[in-house]
Design an enzyme around this catalytic site. Structure first.
Site, PDB file in Angstrom:
ATOM      1  N   HIS A  60      42.483 -67.880  19.328  1.00 28.96           N
ATOM      2  CA  HIS A  60      41.251 -68.789  18.743  1.00 28.96           C
ATOM      3  C   HIS A  60      40.872 -69.328  20.195  1.00 28.96           C
TER       4      HIS A  60
ATOM      5  N   GLY B 141      40.118 -67.807  22.933  1.00 28.07           N
ATOM      6  CA  GLY B 141      39.298 -66.898  23.498  1.00 28.07           C
ATOM      7  C   GLY B 141      37.962 -66.932  23.301  1.00 28.07           C
ATOM      8  N   MET B 142      37.385 -65.952  23.990  1.00 29.87           N
ATOM      9  CA  MET B 142      35.578 -66.155  23.816  1.00 29.87           C
ATOM     10  C   MET B 142      35.620 -65.929  22.309  1.00 29.87           C
ATOM     11  N   VAL B 143      35.979 -64.605  21.870  1.00 30.23           N
ATOM     12  CA  VAL B 143      35.732 -64.378  20.398  1.00 30.23           C
ATOM     13  C   VAL B 143      36.463 -65.112  19.394  1.00 30.23           C
TER      14      VAL B 143
ATOM     15  N   GLY C  41      38.170 -53.964  17.285  1.00 29.40           N
ATOM     16  CA  GLY C  41      38.310 -52.791  18.371  1.00 29.40           C
ATOM     17  C   GLY C  41      37.086 -53.213  19.612  1.00 29.40           C
ATOM     18  N   SER C  42      36.453 -52.059  20.033  1.00 26.80           N
ATOM     19  CA  SER C  42      35.408 -51.994  20.817  1.00 26.80           C
ATOM     20  C   SER C  42      34.836 -50.843  21.240  1.00 26.80           C
ATOM     21  N   SER C  43      33.475 -50.713  21.783  1.00 28.98           N
ATOM     22  CA  SER C  43      32.776 -49.694  21.548  1.00 28.98           C
ATOM     23  C   SER C  43      33.485 -48.653  22.712  1.00 28.98           C
ATOM     24  N   CYS C  44      34.323 -49.071  23.360  1.00 33.81           N
ATOM     25  CA  CYS C  44      35.021 -48.143  24.357  1.00 33.81           C
ATOM     26  C   CYS C  44      35.955 -46.991  23.670  1.00 33.81           C
TER      27      CYS C  44
ATOM     28  N   TYR D 204      43.214 -48.813  27.089  1.00 29.24           N
ATOM     29  CA  TYR D 204      42.889 -49.843  26.052  1.00 29.24           C
ATOM     30  C   TYR D 204      42.362 -49.264  24.846  1.00 29.24           C
TER      31      TYR D 204
ATOM     32  N   LYS E 155      43.399 -49.483  20.705  1.00 30.83           N
ATOM     33  CA  LYS E 155      42.180 -49.886  19.815  1.00 30.83           C
ATOM     34  C   LYS E 155      42.034 -48.909  18.884  1.00 30.83           C
TER      35      LYS E 155
ATOM     36  N   HIS F 265      34.013 -58.947  32.898  1.00 31.46           N
ATOM     37  CA  HIS F 265      33.165 -58.145  32.335  1.00 31.46           C
ATOM     38  C   HIS F 265      31.827 -58.163  33.278  1.00 31.46           C
TER      39      HIS F 265
ATOM     40  N   ARG G 114      24.534 -50.453  29.099  1.00 32.37           N
ATOM     41  CA  ARG G 114      25.337 -51.308  28.365  1.00 32.37           C
ATOM     42  C   ARG G 114      24.573 -51.926  27.085  1.00 32.37           C
TER      43      ARG G 114
ATOM     44  N   ASP H 158      31.406 -46.682  38.045  1.00 36.33           N
ATOM     45  CA  ASP H 158      30.412 -46.857  36.808  1.00 36.33           C
ATOM     46  C   ASP H 158      30.671 -46.958  35.467  1.00 36.33           C
TER      47      ASP H 158
HETATM   48  N1  LIG Z   1      34.672 -59.281  25.562  1.00 38.68           N
HETATM   49  C1  LIG Z   1      34.298 -58.291  25.261  1.00 38.68           C
HETATM   50  O1  LIG Z   1      33.078 -57.928  25.743  1.00 38.68           O
HETATM   51  C2  LIG Z   1      34.681 -57.506  24.027  1.00 38.68           C
HETATM   52  C3  LIG Z   1      35.845 -57.881  23.311  1.00 38.68           C
HETATM   53  N2  LIG Z   1      36.127 -57.277  22.333  1.00 38.68           N
HETATM   54  C4  LIG Z   1      37.330 -57.312  21.564  1.00 38.68           C
HETATM   55  O2  LIG Z   1      37.291 -58.767  21.186  1.00 38.68           O
HETATM   56  C5  LIG Z   1      38.557 -59.541  20.927  1.00 38.68           C
HETATM   57  C6  LIG Z   1      38.530 -60.915  21.660  1.00 38.68           C
HETATM   58  O3  LIG Z   1      38.201 -60.655  23.029  1.00 38.68           O
HETATM   59  P1  LIG Z   1      37.781 -61.633  24.031  1.00 38.68           P
HETATM   60  O4  LIG Z   1      37.499 -63.087  23.093  1.00 38.68           O
HETATM   61  O5  LIG Z   1      36.805 -61.166  24.852  1.00 38.68           O
HETATM   62  O6  LIG Z   1      38.940 -61.727  24.803  1.00 38.68           O
HETATM   63  P2  LIG Z   1      39.665 -63.287  25.170  1.00 38.68           P
HETATM   64  O7  LIG Z   1      40.452 -62.777  26.756  1.00 38.68           O
HETATM   65  O8  LIG Z   1      38.610 -64.244  25.684  1.00 38.68           O
HETATM   66  O9  LIG Z   1      40.690 -63.796  24.435  1.00 38.68           O
HETATM   67  C7  LIG Z   1      41.688 -62.984  23.938  1.00 38.68           C
HETATM   68  C8  LIG Z   1      42.637 -63.852  23.352  1.00 38.68           C
HETATM   69  O10 LIG Z   1      43.924 -63.517  23.101  1.00 38.68           O
HETATM   70  C9  LIG Z   1      44.917 -64.213  23.416  1.00 38.68           C
HETATM   71  N3  LIG Z   1      46.158 -63.387  23.490  1.00 38.68           N
HETATM   72  C10 LIG Z   1      46.162 -62.471  24.306  1.00 38.68           C
HETATM   73  N4  LIG Z   1      47.307 -62.019  24.629  1.00 38.68           N
HETATM   74  C11 LIG Z   1      48.323 -62.775  23.632  1.00 38.68           C
HETATM   75  C12 LIG Z   1      49.687 -62.846  23.114  1.00 38.68           C
HETATM   76  N5  LIG Z   1      50.592 -61.931  23.771  1.00 38.68           N
HETATM   77  N6  LIG Z   1      49.842 -63.821  22.414  1.00 38.68           N
HETATM   78  C13 LIG Z   1      48.985 -64.596  22.057  1.00 38.68           C
HETATM   79  N7  LIG Z   1      47.638 -64.695  22.258  1.00 38.68           N
HETATM   80  C14 LIG Z   1      47.257 -63.816  23.110  1.00 38.68           C
HETATM   81  C15 LIG Z   1      44.411 -64.988  24.536  1.00 38.68           C
HETATM   82  O11 LIG Z   1      45.282 -66.187  24.744  1.00 38.68           O
HETATM   83  P3  LIG Z   1      45.362 -66.936  25.960  1.00 38.68           P
HETATM   84  O12 LIG Z   1      44.051 -67.855  25.944  1.00 38.68           O
HETATM   85  O13 LIG Z   1      46.569 -67.716  25.795  1.00 38.68           O
HETATM   86  O14 LIG Z   1      45.371 -66.073  27.094  1.00 38.68           O
HETATM   87  C16 LIG Z   1      43.142 -65.422  24.159  1.00 38.68           C
HETATM   88  O15 LIG Z   1      43.084 -66.517  23.367  1.00 38.68           O
HETATM   89  C17 LIG Z   1      39.671 -58.461  21.559  1.00 38.68           C
HETATM   90  O16 LIG Z   1      40.043 -57.675  20.597  1.00 38.68           O
HETATM   91  C18 LIG Z   1      38.663 -57.498  22.340  1.00 38.68           C
HETATM   92  O17 LIG Z   1      39.242 -56.175  22.434  1.00 38.68           O
HETATM   93  C19 LIG Z   1      35.443 -56.008  21.792  1.00 38.68           C
HETATM   94  C20 LIG Z   1      34.294 -55.496  22.492  1.00 38.68           C
HETATM   95  C21 LIG Z   1      34.011 -56.382  23.746  1.00 38.68           C
HETATM   96  C1  LIG Z   2      33.749 -54.039  26.908  1.00 32.72           C
HETATM   97  C2  LIG Z   2      34.126 -53.144  27.575  1.00 32.72           C
HETATM   98  O1  LIG Z   2      34.415 -53.329  28.836  1.00 32.72           O
HETATM   99  C3  LIG Z   2      34.868 -52.434  29.814  1.00 32.72           C
HETATM  100  O2  LIG Z   2      33.902 -51.356  30.066  1.00 32.72           O
HETATM  101  P1  LIG Z   2      32.514 -51.409  30.924  1.00 32.72           P
HETATM  102  O3  LIG Z   2      31.634 -51.654  29.958  1.00 32.72           O
HETATM  103  O4  LIG Z   2      32.482 -50.393  31.964  1.00 32.72           O
HETATM  104  O5  LIG Z   2      33.000 -52.939  31.659  1.00 32.72           O
HETATM  105  P2  LIG Z   2      32.381 -53.878  32.695  1.00 32.72           P
HETATM  106  O6  LIG Z   2      31.739 -54.787  31.916  1.00 32.72           O
HETATM  107  O7  LIG Z   2      33.399 -54.196  33.589  1.00 32.72           O
HETATM  108  O8  LIG Z   2      31.501 -52.947  33.492  1.00 32.72           O
HETATM  109  C4  LIG Z   2      30.060 -52.643  33.026  1.00 32.72           C
HETATM  110  C5  LIG Z   2      29.358 -51.857  34.292  1.00 32.72           C
HETATM  111  O9  LIG Z   2      28.963 -52.856  35.169  1.00 32.72           O
HETATM  112  C6  LIG Z   2      29.358 -52.517  36.374  1.00 32.72           C
HETATM  113  N1  LIG Z   2      29.211 -53.605  37.149  1.00 32.72           N
HETATM  114  C7  LIG Z   2      28.602 -54.179  38.251  1.00 32.72           C
HETATM  115  N2  LIG Z   2      28.904 -55.327  38.855  1.00 32.72           N
HETATM  116  C8  LIG Z   2      29.935 -55.728  38.235  1.00 32.72           C
HETATM  117  C9  LIG Z   2      30.832 -56.577  38.472  1.00 32.72           C
HETATM  118  O10 LIG Z   2      30.725 -57.570  39.339  1.00 32.72           O
HETATM  119  N3  LIG Z   2      31.909 -56.865  37.516  1.00 32.72           N
HETATM  120  C10 LIG Z   2      32.194 -55.840  36.581  1.00 32.72           C
HETATM  121  N4  LIG Z   2      33.192 -56.054  35.908  1.00 32.72           N
HETATM  122  N5  LIG Z   2      31.236 -54.841  36.435  1.00 32.72           N
HETATM  123  C11 LIG Z   2      29.998 -54.698  37.065  1.00 32.72           C
HETATM  124  C12 LIG Z   2      30.332 -51.756  36.160  1.00 32.72           C
HETATM  125  O11 LIG Z   2      30.706 -50.943  37.435  1.00 32.72           O
HETATM  126  C13 LIG Z   2      30.102 -50.699  35.106  1.00 32.72           C
HETATM  127  O12 LIG Z   2      29.270 -49.744  35.387  1.00 32.72           O
HETATM  128  C14 LIG Z   2      36.135 -51.953  29.455  1.00 32.72           C
HETATM  129  O13 LIG Z   2      36.954 -52.864  30.071  1.00 32.72           O
HETATM  130  C15 LIG Z   2      36.302 -51.565  27.989  1.00 32.72           C
HETATM  131  O14 LIG Z   2      37.571 -51.552  27.589  1.00 32.72           O
HETATM  132  C16 LIG Z   2      35.634 -52.441  27.114  1.00 32.72           C
HETATM  133  O15 LIG Z   2      35.698 -52.413  25.702  1.00 32.72           O
END
Ligand SMILES: NC(=O)C1=CN([C@@H]2O[C@H](COP(=O)(O)OP(=O)(O)OC[C@H]3O[C@@H](n4cnc5c(N)ncnc54)[C@H](OP(=O)(O)O)[C@@H]3O)[C@@H](O)[C@H]2O)C=CC1
Ligand SMILES: C[C@H]1O[C@H](OP(=O)(O)OP(=O)(O)OC[C@H]2O[C@@H](n3cnc4c(=O)[nH]c(N)nc43)[C@H](O)[C@@H]2O)[C@@H](O)[C@@H](O)C1=O
Length: 316
Positions: A20, A22-24, A114-117, A144, A148, A187, A217, A277
């Site tokens: 709760h 985290g960003m999502v 999950g995630s688009s990856c 990862y 997922k 990211h 993206r 990339d």
């Molecule tokens: N960000 C993105 O671009 C994308 C995210 N997602 C998915 O969305 C979901 C949330 O991602 P996002 O909010 O970005 O990630 P964050 O890193 O912002 O949040 C992750 C959360 O998970 C908690 N957490 C991690 N490990 C544990 C653990 N061992 N025990 C308890 N809590 C834990 C963290 O707690 P703490 O704050 O204590 O570290 C944090 O609150 C994930 O499933 C991710 O795969 C999918 C697609 C894209």
């Molecule tokens: C959500 C998704 O996120 C990840 O996949 P990704 O989309 O490749 O991740 P990214 O956001 O880090 O990068 C996107 C693109 O952007 C370019 N890029 C440029 N400049 C910076 C830079 O400064 N930082 C980062 N991180 N990337 C950069 C980078 O080189 C790449 O071409 C996976 O973890 C995967 O597991 C997943 O689920």
């Protein structure tokens, strides 16, 4: 017995949002606060979801009726590539512990993220849900992605074997308030935002962008995702995952230009092609979700502006 042809009613339900802070997870909590439900949370300091016994005890004690699994080991391309064991192990263990404990505790609805990856590196574009497991994964994040995929299959397995109403949503790249702005693990969107902000303050002439700038993206604003997840909790009850995105993508160069305009940084972009990339393109086919009646509302320029404001507020 639940009638699955009717919307699942969240009213009065006790809903555990795992992750709760985290960003999502924090966006899901904001969205659920507009529903008539009870929100249950547990920070990592009280419940490490990698601990199976503690996770089971938490479910037994608190008896949530609904679970949103937004806790995971998450990071950008470099973090995924640098810490493969952590990304595979932590995510597998968190998923199996939470999904297994939820089943044992009789949770009525669980949503796994999950995630688009998860899709093959060279999947057809836009990527339909049935592209899963049709080709090789992108090497920078296969660890990862494999975790997922296992999470999706575990939800499907509980549904097939026991009739559990466990569903999976596959979001595109996400961004918004509460994102991770650490340049080593973040990211691309928060990374470029922070770099542009700091370059502007320092009066720098250029800003470094990893890779070639040509990958594409799809970016979804996190509050739109949270709205979609609540919609899916109510209306989605099927085996197999569902894509959640905007249906539009941009190149990394276009993203960098938009961020620079938003921040007010006027220097040049320098591309570091020694950095990976990753996947060339991962635009998802969101036809299934659109047909159910949901669509994203926040445009990328609007979402980037809101995120930049939240970033500046966080520095105060
Ligand atoms: N960000 C993105 O671009 C994308 C995210 N997602 C998915 O969305 C979901 C949330 O991602 P996002 O909010 O970005 O990630 P964050 O890193 O912002 O949040 C992750 C959360 O998970 C908690 N957490 C991690 N490990 C544990 C653990 N061992 N025990 C308890 N809590 C834990 C963290 O707690 P703490 O704050 O204590 O570290 C944090 O609150 C994930 O499933 C991710 O795969 C999918 C697609 C894209
Ligand atoms: C959500 C998704 O996120 C990840 O996949 P990704 O989309 O490749 O991740 P990214 O956001 O880090 O990068 C996107 C693109 O952007 C370019 N890029 C440029 N400049 C910076 C830079 O400064 N930082 C980062 N991180 N990337 C950069 C980078 O080189 C790449 O071409 C996976 O973890 C995967 O597991 C997943 O689920």
């Amino acid at each position: 017995m639940t009638d699955r042809s009717m919307p699942f009613d969240l009213a009065g339900k006790r809903i555990f949002v795992a992750g709760h802070r985290g960003m999502v997870g924090s966006a899901v909590v904001r969205r659920l606060q507009t529903e008539d439900c009870e929100i249950l949370t547990a920070g990592r300091e009280v419940l490490d979801l990698r601990d199976q016994a503690a996770t089971k005890a938490f479910f037994d004690r608190n008896r949530p009726e609904v679970v949103v699994l937004a806790a995971a080991k998450v990071g950008g391309i470099l973090a995924n590539d640098t810490y493969p064991a952590d990304f595979l192990y932590d995510n597998l263990v968190i998923e199996t512990n939470v999904i297994g404990a939820a089943f044992q505790a009789g949770v009525r609805k669980l949503l796994f993220l999950g995630s688009s990856c998860i899709y093959p590196k060279f999947a057809p574009q836009p990527i339909p849900e049935d592209a899963l497991l049709t080709g090789a994964l992108e090497p920078t994040n296969e660890w990862y992605a494999l975790a997922k995929i296992a999470g999706i299959k575990l939800c499907d397995a509980y549904r097939k074997q026991y009739g559990a109403d466990f569903i999976s949503a596959m979001p595109s790249n996400l961004y918004g308030p509460g994102d991770n702005f650490d340049l080593r693990t973040s990211h691309v969107l928060p990374a470029l935002m922070r770099k542009a902000h700091e370059a502007k303050l320092a009066g720098a002439r250029s800003l470094e962008v990893w890779g070639t700038g040509t990958p594409r993206r799809e970016f979804l604003y996190v509050d739109d995702l949270a709205d979609a997840l609540v919609f899916l909790l109510k209306h989605y009850s099927e085996p197999g995952h569902i894509n959640v995105g905007t249906g539009e993508d941009v190149t990394i160069r276009e993203l960098a230009e938009l961020i620079c305009r938003t921040v007010g940084f006027e220097g040049e972009l320098v591309f570091d092609s020694s950095k990976p990339d990753g996947t060339p393109r991962k635009l998802m086919d969101v036809g299934k979700l659109s047909a159910m009646g949901w669509r994203a509302r926040t445009s990328l320029p609007e979402g980037v502006a809101k995120t930049y404001q939240a970033f500046k507020d966080s520095l105060r």
